[in-house]
Motif scaffolding. Structure first.
Motif: not given
Length: 345
Positions: A136, A29, A134, A107-108, A25, A19, A59-61, A17, A21
């Motif tokens: 969840y 954004p 996001k 995302c968590k 949390y 992140d 997972l890529l943000e 993962q 951003s």
């Protein structure tokens, strides 16, 4: 932070993962000013990761402001295409074998559920929050859907709370919790689907009431008028006038413009009037006739005219007793003495 510090990740096959951003949390954004992290430095590093056989990046943000640039979007297209070929993940919900994609991961905890599965409480197992943007799963954060705006929010986070619709059909977010969806008296809420059945809004004071708290709403008798009035406005004659006998109601505008001549029918009788004797409001349909004093132009209901005025032995205008016998019936009906009766009437 420009992204140069991500260089140690180049070619990684174990990282799952990333992140970028740059927000925690439940935070917006949108960053102002936009952070200096540059896709010029970052995208080559990410390309080196997804080009490796057996990479584990699931997972890529990206930062919000990258979504308007063509290069990051093109990279995401490549990444999602390679992701679907690299992983075959099925929904973790019991009995569901639906394949999921990258955007259906929490995302968590990075658990994955399809968009169709719901919990025993009929809540979605995974959903996006419209405020923090996001995704969840239900085990990490309760995501609730609003019955009014039909958006999803992190319940208890992102400065959003929820209230139950009084009909029990769902929840209303604090963003939609306006006075038009709340009873002014008991504070019950209703969603847009139920509002028309359980509530009414007063056209004059603009307050809303549930049907349990105010059962005295009345509409203007003019069929082409849509104005209605709550019990408080009716009892205080705010914006309307009500017949004390049949309790029919007219808004002020319809009463004043009924035939272009105030409160009167073309034949001179009022549609609804205020008696100068007892101060009651009685409509034309509830009175056999109204009587007008020929001197002062006062309007009197049948009861006041018959009981107090016409049968009295004095002039209502000057309060003097009649000084002659055999008062003509015409003068008796007007209750005006000969001295007060103007010539030509």
């Amino acid at each position: 932070i420009t992204g140069v510090g991500l260089e140690p990740l180049r070619g990684s096959i174990i990282i799952e993962q990333i992140d970028l951003s740059l927000v925690a949390y439940h935070e917006s954004p949108v960053l102002d000013p936009a952070p200096p992290i540059s896709w010029v430095y970052v995208l080559p590093i990410l390309d080196s990761i997804i080009s490796q056989a057996g990479y584990e990046l699931k997972l890529l943000e990206f930062p919000k402001h990258w979504h308007d640039s063509s290069d990051p979007i093109q990279f995401l297209d490549r990444y999602l295409h390679m992701w679907s070929n690299r992983f075959e993940l099925t929904c973790l919900s019991t009995g569901c074998n639906e394949l999921v994609n990258e955007v259906e991961l929490c995302c968590k905890c990075m658990n994955y559920y399809c968009d169709y599965c719901v919990t025993d409480d009929d809540e979605r197992m995974i959903a996006d929050c419209i405020k923090c943007e996001k995704r969840y799963c239900y085990e990490c954060v309760a995501i609730k859907d609003c019955r009014c705006c039909h958006q999803s929010y992190c319940s208890g986070h992102c400065d959003v709370s929820f209230h139950e619709c009084c009909e029990g059909c769902g929840k209303i977010c604090s963003e939609c919790d306006t006075e038009e969806r709340r009873c002014h008296r008991c504070k019950d809420r209703w969603c847009d689907d139920c509002g028309g059945d359980v509530s009414q809004k007063c056209s004059f004071c603009n307050l809303c009431f549930c049907n349990c708290c105010d059962t005295n709403f009345k509409y203007c008798e003019n069929d082409s008028c849509l104005w209605n009035f709550c019990g408080d406005c009716l009892s205080n004659s705010k914006g309307c006038i009500k017949c004390n006998k049949c309790e029919k109601v007219w808004c002020d505008e319809c009463a004043d413009n009924y035939c272009g001549d105030g409160l009167h029918f073309p034949n001179g009788h009022p549609k609804i009037g205020n008696c100068d004797g007892c101060d009651c409001n009685v409509c034309f349909h509830c009175n056999d006739h109204w009587s007008d004093c020929g001197r002062c132009n006062g309007i009197y209901c049948v009861q006041c005219w018959g009981d107090d005025l016409r049968l009295s032995d004095g002039c209502y205008r000057c309060q003097k007793p009649f000084q002659f016998s055999g008062v003509p019936m015409a003068l008796q009906n007007f209750n005006v003495c000969e001295d007060c009766l103007e010539c030509g009437f």
